[in-house]
Design a protein around this motif. Sequence first.
Motif, PDB file in Angstrom:
ATOM      1  N   SER A  77       0.829  -1.210   0.000  1.00 22.68           N
ATOM      2  CA  SER A  77       0.000   0.000   0.000  1.00 22.68           C
ATOM      3  C   SER A  77       0.863   1.260   0.000  1.00 22.68           C
ATOM      4  O   SER A  77       0.592   2.218  -0.732  1.00 22.68           O
ATOM      5  CB  SER A  77      -0.936   0.001   1.207  1.00 22.68           C
ATOM      6  N   ASN A  78       1.917   1.266   0.822  1.00 24.98           N
ATOM      7  CA  ASN A  78       2.826   2.409   0.863  1.00 24.98           C
ATOM      8  C   ASN A  78       3.473   2.638  -0.494  1.00 24.98           C
ATOM      9  O   ASN A  78       3.599   3.772  -0.972  1.00 24.98           O
ATOM     10  CB  ASN A  78       3.913   2.187   1.913  1.00 24.98           C
ATOM     11  N   ASN A  79       3.903   1.561  -1.129  1.00 24.11           N
ATOM     12  CA  ASN A  79       4.566   1.696  -2.423  1.00 24.11           C
ATOM     13  C   ASN A  79       3.621   2.218  -3.494  1.00 24.11           C
ATOM     14  O   ASN A  79       3.991   3.069  -4.312  1.00 24.11           O
ATOM     15  CB  ASN A  79       5.175   0.352  -2.840  1.00 24.11           C
ATOM     16  N   ILE A  80       2.375   1.722  -3.496  1.00 24.95           N
ATOM     17  CA  ILE A  80       1.404   2.223  -4.472  1.00 24.95           C
ATOM     18  C   ILE A  80       1.147   3.711  -4.235  1.00 24.95           C
ATOM     19  O   ILE A  80       1.080   4.508  -5.178  1.00 24.95           O
ATOM     20  CB  ILE A  80       0.093   1.430  -4.394  1.00 24.95           C
ATOM     21  N   ALA A  81       0.999   4.091  -2.963  1.00 25.92           N
ATOM     22  CA  ALA A  81       0.712   5.493  -2.643  1.00 25.92           C
ATOM     23  C   ALA A  81       1.875   6.400  -3.019  1.00 25.92           C
ATOM     24  O   ALA A  81       1.686   7.450  -3.662  1.00 25.92           O
ATOM     25  CB  ALA A  81       0.394   5.622  -1.152  1.00 25.92           C
ATOM     26  N   LEU A  82       3.073   6.023  -2.626  1.00 23.36           N
ATOM     27  CA  LEU A  82       4.227   6.906  -2.816  1.00 23.36           C
ATOM     28  C   LEU A  82       4.730   6.891  -4.254  1.00 23.36           C
ATOM     29  O   LEU A  82       4.939   7.946  -4.865  1.00 23.36           O
ATOM     30  CB  LEU A  82       5.352   6.496  -1.861  1.00 23.36           C
ATOM     31  N   LEU A  83       4.922   5.709  -4.808  1.00 24.39           N
ATOM     32  CA  LEU A  83       5.434   5.617  -6.171  1.00 24.39           C
ATOM     33  C   LEU A  83       4.347   5.914  -7.194  1.00 24.39           C
ATOM     34  O   LEU A  83       4.635   6.386  -8.297  1.00 24.39           O
ATOM     35  CB  LEU A  83       6.036   4.234  -6.417  1.00 24.39           C
ATOM     36  N   GLY A  84       3.089   5.640  -6.813  1.00 31.37           N
ATOM     37  CA  GLY A  84       1.992   5.901  -7.735  1.00 31.37           C
ATOM     38  C   GLY A  84       1.749   7.375  -7.986  1.00 31.37           C
ATOM     39  O   GLY A  84       1.153   7.750  -9.005  1.00 31.37           O
ATOM     40  N   LEU A  85       2.172   8.228  -7.068  1.00 30.65           N
ATOM     41  CA  LEU A  85       2.039   9.679  -7.270  1.00 30.65           C
ATOM     42  C   LEU A  85       3.212  10.267  -8.045  1.00 30.65           C
ATOM     43  O   LEU A  85       3.178  11.439  -8.440  1.00 30.65           O
ATOM     44  CB  LEU A  85       1.942  10.387  -5.910  1.00 30.65           C
ATOM     45  N   THR A  86       4.255   9.457  -8.265  1.00 32.08           N
ATOM     46  CA  THR A  86       5.472   9.961  -8.894  1.00 32.08           C
ATOM     47  C   THR A  86       5.222  10.597 -10.263  1.00 32.08           C
ATOM     48  O   THR A  86       5.702  11.721 -10.516  1.00 32.08           O
ATOM     49  CB  THR A  86       6.508   8.833  -9.020  1.00 32.08           C
ATOM     50  N   PRO A  87       4.497   9.937 -11.176  1.00 34.66           N
ATOM     51  CA  PRO A  87       4.291  10.576 -12.485  1.00 34.66           C
ATOM     52  C   PRO A  87       3.614  11.940 -12.389  1.00 34.66           C
ATOM     53  O   PRO A  87       3.982  12.876 -13.109  1.00 34.66           O
ATOM     54  CB  PRO A  87       3.411   9.560 -13.228  1.00 34.66           C
ATOM     55  N   HIS A  88       2.628  12.053 -11.477  1.00 39.05           N
ATOM     56  CA  HIS A  88       1.950  13.336 -11.313  1.00 39.05           C
ATOM     57  C   HIS A  88       2.927  14.383 -10.796  1.00 39.05           C
ATOM     58  O   HIS A  88       2.894  15.544 -11.248  1.00 39.05           O
ATOM     59  CB  HIS A  88       0.778  13.185 -10.353  1.00 39.05           C
ATOM     60  N   VAL A 107       8.238   2.958   4.142  1.00 39.62           N
ATOM     61  CA  VAL A 107       8.053   4.324   3.641  1.00 39.62           C
ATOM     62  C   VAL A 107       9.407   4.941   3.303  1.00 39.62           C
ATOM     63  O   VAL A 107       9.580   5.547   2.241  1.00 39.62           O
ATOM     64  CB  VAL A 107       7.306   5.202   4.671  1.00 39.62           C
ATOM     65  N   ILE A 108      10.369   4.763   4.188  1.00 37.34           N
ATOM     66  CA  ILE A 108      11.677   5.399   3.980  1.00 37.34           C
ATOM     67  C   ILE A 108      12.335   4.921   2.691  1.00 37.34           C
ATOM     68  O   ILE A 108      12.855   5.720   1.897  1.00 37.34           O
ATOM     69  CB  ILE A 108      12.593   5.145   5.193  1.00 37.34           C
ATOM     70  N   GLU A 109      12.313   3.619   2.434  1.00 34.06           N
ATOM     71  CA  GLU A 109      13.038   3.107   1.268  1.00 34.06           C
ATOM     72  C   GLU A 109      12.390   3.509  -0.061  1.00 34.06           C
ATOM     73  O   GLU A 109      13.109   3.877  -1.003  1.00 34.06           O
ATOM     74  CB  GLU A 109      13.235   1.603   1.394  1.00 34.06           C
ATOM     75  N   PRO A 110      11.051   3.485  -0.205  1.00 32.70           N
ATOM     76  CA  PRO A 110      10.491   4.041  -1.442  1.00 32.70           C
ATOM     77  C   PRO A 110      10.832   5.523  -1.634  1.00 32.70           C
ATOM     78  O   PRO A 110      11.073   5.968  -2.768  1.00 32.70           O
ATOM     79  CB  PRO A 110       8.979   3.839  -1.260  1.00 32.70           C
ATOM     80  N   LEU A 111      10.880   6.277  -0.533  1.00 28.89           N
ATOM     81  CA  LEU A 111      11.210   7.694  -0.653  1.00 28.89           C
ATOM     82  C   LEU A 111      12.683   7.887  -1.012  1.00 28.89           C
ATOM     83  O   LEU A 111      13.034   8.808  -1.757  1.00 28.89           O
ATOM     84  CB  LEU A 111      10.861   8.439   0.634  1.00 28.89           C
ATOM     85  N   GLU A 112      13.537   7.024  -0.498  1.00 30.69           N
ATOM     86  CA  GLU A 112      14.947   7.085  -0.906  1.00 30.69           C
ATOM     87  C   GLU A 112      15.083   6.772  -2.402  1.00 30.69           C
ATOM     88  O   GLU A 112      15.920   7.350  -3.098  1.00 30.69           O
ATOM     89  CB  GLU A 112      15.772   6.116  -0.072  1.00 30.69           C
ATOM     90  N   HIS A 113      14.248   5.860  -2.890  1.00 30.38           N
ATOM     91  CA  HIS A 113      14.231   5.577  -4.331  1.00 30.38           C
ATOM     92  C   HIS A 113      13.819   6.824  -5.115  1.00 30.38           C
ATOM     93  O   HIS A 113      14.414   7.132  -6.159  1.00 30.38           O
ATOM     94  CB  HIS A 113      13.266   4.423  -4.630  1.00 30.38           C
ATOM     95  N   LEU A 114      12.818   7.543  -4.599  1.00 28.47           N
ATOM     96  CA  LEU A 114      12.384   8.759  -5.278  1.00 28.47           C
ATOM     97  C   LEU A 114      13.479   9.832  -5.255  1.00 28.47           C
ATOM     98  O   LEU A 114      13.596  10.619  -6.206  1.00 28.47           O
ATOM     99  CB  LEU A 114      11.101   9.292  -4.652  1.00 28.47           C
ATOM    100  N   GLN A 115      14.269   9.863  -4.198  1.00 27.73           N
ATOM    101  CA  GLN A 115      15.395  10.798  -4.175  1.00 27.73           C
ATOM    102  C   GLN A 115      16.346  10.527  -5.348  1.00 27.73           C
ATOM    103  O   GLN A 115      16.865  11.456  -5.960  1.00 27.73           O
ATOM    104  CB  GLN A 115      16.155  10.682  -2.855  1.00 27.73           C
ATOM    105  N   SER A 116      16.547   9.247  -5.642  1.00 21.74           N
ATOM    106  CA  SER A 116      17.437   8.897  -6.754  1.00 21.74           C
ATOM    107  C   SER A 116      16.854   9.311  -8.096  1.00 21.74           C
ATOM    108  O   SER A 116      17.572   9.353  -9.100  1.00 21.74           O
ATOM    109  CB  SER A 116      17.721   7.387  -6.749  1.00 21.74           C
ATOM    110  N   ARG A 117      15.542   9.602  -8.121  1.00 19.13           N
ATOM    111  CA  ARG A 117      14.875  10.031  -9.348  1.00 19.13           C
ATOM    112  C   ARG A 117      14.687  11.548  -9.395  1.00 19.13           C
ATOM    113  O   ARG A 117      13.943  12.063 -10.217  1.00 19.13           O
ATOM    114  CB  ARG A 117      13.521   9.336  -9.476  1.00 19.13           C
ATOM    115  N   GLY A 118      15.349  12.248  -8.470  1.00 16.98           N
ATOM    116  CA  GLY A 118      15.333  13.696  -8.518  1.00 16.98           C
ATOM    117  C   GLY A 118      14.363  14.374  -7.580  1.00 16.98           C
ATOM    118  O   GLY A 118      14.235  15.605  -7.606  1.00 16.98           O
ATOM    119  N   PHE A 119      13.669  13.606  -6.737  1.00 20.27           N
ATOM    120  CA  PHE A 119      12.769  14.203  -5.753  1.00 20.27           C
ATOM    121  C   PHE A 119      13.573  14.663  -4.536  1.00 20.27           C
ATOM    122  O   PHE A 119      14.583  14.047  -4.173  1.00 20.27           O
ATOM    123  CB  PHE A 119      11.687  13.209  -5.318  1.00 20.27           C
TER     124      PHE A 119
END
Length: 383
Positions: A77-88, A107-119
Amino acid sequence: MGRVVTYLDAAATTRVDPRVAEVVLHWMTDDFGNAGSRTHEYGSRAKRGVQQSRQFLASTFGAEPDELIFTSGATESNNIALLGLTPHGEQSGRRHIITSAIEHKAVIEPLEHLQSRGFEVDFIEPGLSGRVSADAVLERLRPDTLLVSIMHVNNETGVVQPVVELAERLRDTPTYFHVDAAQGYGKLPQDLTAPIDLISVSGHKIGAPKGVGMLVARHQGWDELPLQPIMFGGGQERGLRPGTLPVPLIMGLAEAARIFQKEHARWTKSAAELRTRLLDALAKTRFRINGDQNHVVPHILNLSFDGVDAEALIVLLKEHVAVATGSACTSASYAPSHVLTAMGLPEEAAANGLRLSWFPDQTSDLDVDALAALVSHMQSDSA
């Protein structure tokens, strides 16, 4: 016959309630149809069962049935919520996210992944209270803030975060609000009826089987949240969670939620009584309680005992009680707790936090005085 070991690790998982197990078994062996099968009664019964469960479970959040998505648990659920908002976030240029440094790794690890994508991610440290300030969150809001993600109840300390206040203060902003409610669902039910956009839940924290959970994704007026799927194939669950629905697990989750709702007052009272008994017995030892005890659930207690190594204490206690140093996802590690470290505890206390967590009906054989005596003996030996 071996010694009875009292289970004090309910924050990691709970035993499946026998009443829930009966429901799961029925939907595994009798009404075993696929909810996606439309040509026969087996499939129709499964579909009706899922619809009824979805309607009831959504009501526990004050949500509509089509706002609830079944998942495998809070991590998914966390991954869908956090990564699912990424395109928007990428399309709108909103690449800023606010969270806390005490979140679960899911939560922390998906967000660390988003950091690697420029967030850009702000990790707020809560201080010794273990409770993030709503003001600290709001002070970091920016025009490009896509999301705030703050957990409901910390899984190591049991400290309740100000999610209701945050929901109210964020509702008139364009920033989405996500809450990981793995530890809080069922225990503090009114909190999750607040206007929170995204809520993640695991069933196995309330007596349901492992492998089933929920994501609540509330509509924004007439509009759905701009979530994109992170998996593909089948189109189930609004296209956000494809795959055959695990009907037995969904039915078990709904039954566990019904039981917990019905027995909530008794559960809360019994959990608080055991907390008092434990603290009274442990008064003969030297310890600190980690986290603000004015904002805490009754069934999680995090302690650091003076002069005692937590891993050595767990070995000493293993024939008496089942306890952990923290999250089950990281308890195999001997590194200091990232939660207690983020709270600013002294290094020794952060490295030696012991989490006791319980479901009252699974602790009737607990001898709190014997437990205290073992700790006291260990402290005497280390003095």
